[in-house]
Design a protein around this motif. Structure first.
Motif, mmCIF file in Angstrom:
data_model
loop_
_atom_site.group_PDB
_atom_site.id
_atom_site.type_symbol
_atom_site.label_atom_id
_atom_site.label_comp_id
_atom_site.label_asym_id
_atom_site.label_seq_id
_atom_site.Cartn_x
_atom_site.Cartn_y
_atom_site.Cartn_z
ATOM 1 N N ASN A 175 1.252 -2.686 -11.382
ATOM 2 C CA ASN A 175 1.892 -3.948 -11.006
ATOM 3 C C ASN A 175 1.762 -4.232 -9.509
ATOM 4 O OD1 ASN A 175 3.572 -6.292 -11.152
ATOM 5 N ND2 ASN A 175 5.319 -5.048 -10.519
ATOM 6 N N ILE A 176 2.044 -3.249 -8.674
ATOM 7 C CA ILE A 176 2.031 -3.482 -7.233
ATOM 8 C C ILE A 176 0.609 -3.579 -6.690
ATOM 9 C CG2 ILE A 176 2.802 -2.608 -4.996
ATOM 10 C CD1 ILE A 176 5.015 -3.600 -6.902
ATOM 11 N N ALA A 177 -0.332 -2.827 -7.251
ATOM 12 C CA ALA A 177 -1.712 -2.849 -6.771
ATOM 13 C C ALA A 177 -2.486 -4.067 -7.260
ATOM 14 C CB ALA A 177 -2.438 -1.574 -7.195
ATOM 15 N N TRP A 178 -1.896 -4.827 -8.176
ATOM 16 C CA TRP A 178 -2.594 -5.991 -8.721
ATOM 17 C C TRP A 178 -3.015 -6.929 -7.587
ATOM 18 C CZ3 TRP A 178 -3.978 -5.950 -13.666
ATOM 19 C CH2 TRP A 178 -4.542 -7.114 -14.209
ATOM 20 N N PRO A 179 -4.266 -7.401 -7.577
ATOM 21 C CA PRO A 179 -4.787 -8.178 -6.443
ATOM 22 C C PRO A 179 -4.217 -9.603 -6.366
ATOM 23 C CG PRO A 179 -6.433 -8.018 -8.182
ATOM 24 C CD PRO A 179 -5.304 -7.124 -8.597
ATOM 25 N N ARG A 180 -3.022 -9.717 -5.816
ATOM 26 C CA ARG A 180 -2.377 -11.022 -5.661
ATOM 27 C C ARG A 180 -2.656 -11.564 -4.261
ATOM 28 N NH1 ARG A 180 1.613 -7.759 -8.262
ATOM 29 N NH2 ARG A 180 2.202 -8.536 -10.337
ATOM 30 N N ALA A 181 -3.207 -12.756 -4.193
ATOM 31 C CA ALA A 181 -3.546 -13.350 -2.901
ATOM 32 C C ALA A 181 -2.303 -13.581 -2.052
ATOM 33 C CB ALA A 181 -4.290 -14.661 -3.113
ATOM 34 N N ASP A 182 -1.173 -13.922 -2.676
ATOM 35 C CA ASP A 182 0.048 -14.209 -1.925
ATOM 36 C C ASP A 182 0.638 -12.974 -1.260
ATOM 37 O OD1 ASP A 182 -0.110 -16.828 -2.601
ATOM 38 O OD2 ASP A 182 1.289 -16.730 -4.277
ATOM 39 N N ILE A 183 0.168 -11.793 -1.661
ATOM 40 C CA ILE A 183 0.637 -10.550 -1.045
ATOM 41 C C ILE A 183 -0.402 -10.004 -0.069
ATOM 42 C CG2 ILE A 183 1.295 -8.144 -1.464
ATOM 43 C CD1 ILE A 183 2.454 -8.959 -4.114
ATOM 44 N N TYR A 184 -1.638 -9.936 -0.507
ATOM 45 C CA TYR A 184 -2.658 -9.240 0.273
ATOM 46 C C TYR A 184 -3.634 -10.163 1.011
ATOM 47 C CZ TYR A 184 -0.863 -5.371 -2.462
ATOM 48 O OH TYR A 184 -0.027 -4.445 -3.042
ATOM 49 N N ASP A 185 -3.522 -11.461 0.792
ATOM 50 C CA ASP A 185 -4.439 -12.387 1.480
ATOM 51 C C ASP A 185 -3.703 -13.660 1.883
ATOM 52 O OD1 ASP A 185 -6.727 -13.471 2.554
ATOM 53 O OD2 ASP A 185 -7.538 -14.160 0.631
ATOM 54 N N LEU A 186 -2.657 -13.483 2.698
ATOM 55 C CA LEU A 186 -1.866 -14.623 3.143
ATOM 56 C C LEU A 186 -2.686 -15.592 3.993
ATOM 57 C CD1 LEU A 186 1.506 -12.887 4.095
ATOM 58 C CD2 LEU A 186 1.043 -14.315 2.111
ATOM 59 N N THR A 195 0.825 -1.208 0.000
ATOM 60 C CA THR A 195 0.000 0.000 0.000
ATOM 61 C C THR A 195 0.856 1.255 0.000
ATOM 62 O OG1 THR A 195 -1.746 -1.169 1.203
ATOM 63 C CG2 THR A 195 -1.822 1.233 1.226
ATOM 64 N N SER A 196 1.938 1.262 0.765
ATOM 65 C CA SER A 196 2.799 2.450 0.810
ATOM 66 C C SER A 196 3.417 2.727 -0.554
ATOM 67 C CB SER A 196 3.894 2.277 1.867
ATOM 68 O OG SER A 196 4.832 1.288 1.489
ATOM 69 N N VAL A 197 3.809 1.669 -1.272
ATOM 70 C CA VAL A 197 4.387 1.852 -2.608
ATOM 71 C C VAL A 197 3.363 2.474 -3.552
ATOM 72 C CG1 VAL A 197 5.296 0.655 -4.635
ATOM 73 C CG2 VAL A 197 6.070 -0.008 -2.363
ATOM 74 N N VAL A 198 2.157 1.949 -3.546
ATOM 75 C CA VAL A 198 1.108 2.460 -4.445
ATOM 76 C C VAL A 198 0.825 3.930 -4.159
ATOM 77 C CG1 VAL A 198 -1.317 2.260 -5.097
ATOM 78 C CG2 VAL A 198 0.064 0.199 -4.805
ATOM 79 N N VAL A 199 0.682 4.282 -2.894
ATOM 80 C CA VAL A 199 0.326 5.655 -2.528
ATOM 81 C C VAL A 199 1.464 6.628 -2.874
ATOM 82 C CG1 VAL A 199 -0.259 7.190 -0.619
ATOM 83 C CG2 VAL A 199 -1.258 4.919 -0.717
#
Length: 488
Positions: free
Chosen positions: A436-447, A381-385
């Motif tokens: 790229n960073i905001a893409w909804p990847r489960a391995d990043i945002y839903d561990l 989130t910090s990278v995206v913002v």
């Protein structure tokens, strides 16, 4: 920049101009902080991209250098506290310019929380007693995440007190910390190279199963998170001697030294790791390599140096956040502007912004108490913002260049005939990295594997909430329309 030059922008000298060239560089370098961020995310990068995650580093260094070159021009033109906010305000007066400052402020608060929890990556490896809540110290476990919040909260309380104590105290601690970090990085690179068990060709093919393009792109979060914040070297411009010449150089040096140093740490760590396939690199990351290569005692000593880097990194991120809040409040662009823009007569420091930034960062940590995804979620989130805030500067700057309304000034840093191509490339890079960073990847945002769409889309939701809050705040204040903006 003398005080009378500052008055041309409608301000008077309130902050104390005591920083030299090294201190300005140190502000940008310690925000990036190789030891903090590379140690934080090495395991993450390797788990996604295997050895090929190395190649995301040259890509991000090149992309951020394009951004930094544009920022260097702006730092010479507008050597003011608040960097990104000030640049955007002068390039696109009104809501668009204010929004860049608002998004950078939100990003800095998130980054402050993210840096503080990095203590969890190193301190329990130095001494198990630092795992205050007991249980598994891994930051992806509930007990590790809870302990990270506790350690991070204590650290932010300390850095808030230091930032409130004055710029000289902050700069002295920062200079010493940066010197120690530079020495530590050099020792680490040399030590890992001497104990290498394989050659640099290790990065030419994966050690295990191929991560594919998707895995490598996901691993770019590591380099993207490490290599931002170099603009802090310009955010302290009103406290820097000869800022028009010093700030542009400090911005570029902070990025290049951090980028090259981090690149060297990554490749030498891959060369020296006892094994690339036993799961330790993806699980424990650099602390595993350090203790395996240098032994338990020396490894713990080095990890203690990393902990110092984490402290200094957190301190400097908060310093940049304080200057940004002060700059926006001075223009009447934030609620409670009068109090937030007040400079303490004894310390020469705006104390209220230091307290506010600390409270907000701690609040963000407490909101995620016990959440095993806190690390990757806050990082992404910090990278995206922050990248969005950067884009709100490079985008309007490109429009100004194409209109012929932003031309070189004699005697100041300038890109000359390369200005438009470099600016175009910077905008393109920023936009692609945000997607790229905001893409909804489960391995990043839903561990935790909840399968919730809301969890997967957290960065997008967070940005949406920040934009809505910012718009409501802007409408309530409507302050920037009264701020005099010189013609550029």
């Amino acid at each position: 920049m003398p005080s009378e030059d500052l008055s041309a922008f409608g301000y008077r000298q309130e902050l104390r101009r005591t920083l030299g060239g090294f201190s300005a560089f140190a502000a940008g370098f310690s925000f990036v902080s190789i030891l903090t961020t590379v140690f934080q995310l090495f395991a993450f990068g390797y788990s996604f991209g295997d050895t090929l995650f190395f190649w995301t580093w040259p890509l991000v260094i090149a992309g951020q250098l394009l951004v930094a070159l544009n920022f260097a021009e702006l730092a010479a033109r507008f050597p003011l506290a608040g960097s990104v906010y000030q640049w955007a305000k002068h390039l696109s007066p009104g809501f668009a310019g204010w929004l860049a400052g608002w998004m950078m402020l939100v990003g800095c608060v998130v980054a402050l929380a993210g840096a503080a929890i990095a203590l969890q990556v190193v301190l329990p490896s130095v001494w198990s007693g630092f795992q205050l809540v007991g249980g598994d110290p891994a930051i992806t476990s509930p007990t590790g995440a809870s302990n990270a919040v506790l350690l991070g909260t204590l650290l932010i309380i300390v850095t808030t007190a230091i930032n409130a104590g004055g710029v000289r105290l902050m700069a002295r601690i920062n200079d010493i910390g940066v010197a120690a970090e530079l020495a530590g990085v050099l020792v680490l690179i040399i030590g890992l190279a001497l104990f290498a068990v394989r050659g640099p060709q290790v990065v030419l093919q994966p050690a295990g199963e191929s991560p594919g393009v998707g895995g490598v792109l996901a691993s770019a979060l590591m380099a993207a998170y490490v290599l931002y914040g170099f603009d802090t070297a310009a955010s302290v411009a009103e406290e820097t001697k000869n800022a028009r010449r010093t700030a542009p150089r400090a911005v570029l040096r902070a990025l290049l030294v951090s980028g090259v140093g981090g690149l060297a740490v990554v490749i030498t760590a891959l060369m020296a790791a006892p094994s690339l396939t036993d799961g330790q690199l993806a699980g424990k990351g650099l602390p595993y390599v350090i203790t395996a290569v240098f032994g338990d005692t020396l490894g713990r000593v080095f990890l203690a140096d990393v902990a110092i880097a984490v402290v200094v990194c957190t301190l400097t991120i908060q310093t940049g956040t304080v200057r940004l809040i002060y700059a926006m409040a001075r223009d009447g662009a934030l609620p409670g502007a009068n109090r937030l823009s007040a400079v303490n007569a004894r310390t020469g420091t705006p104390i209220a912004p230091a307290v506010l930034s600390g409270v907000l960062a701690i609040g963000l940590l407490l909101l995620n108490l016990g959440n095993p995804t806190i690390f990757s979620t806050i990082t992404g989130t910090s990278v995206v913002v922050v990248y969005l805030a950067y884009l709100l500067v490079t985008g309007p700057l490109l429009i100004r260049r194409r209109q012929g309304r932003f031309t070189a000034e004699p005697g100041h840093f300038s890109l000359g005939r390369w200005a438009i191509p470099v600016n175009v490339a910077a905008v393109g890079y920023g936009a692609m990295m945000i997607v790229n960073i905001a893409w909804p990847r489960a391995d990043i945002y839903d561990l935790a594997g909840t399968g919730s769409v809301w969890v997967l889309l957290f960065p997008i939701e967070f940005v949406g909430a920040a934009l809505l809050t910012g718009y409501l705040c802007w409408r309530r204040r409507s302050a920037l329309s009264t701020v005099p903006v010189p013609a550029t």
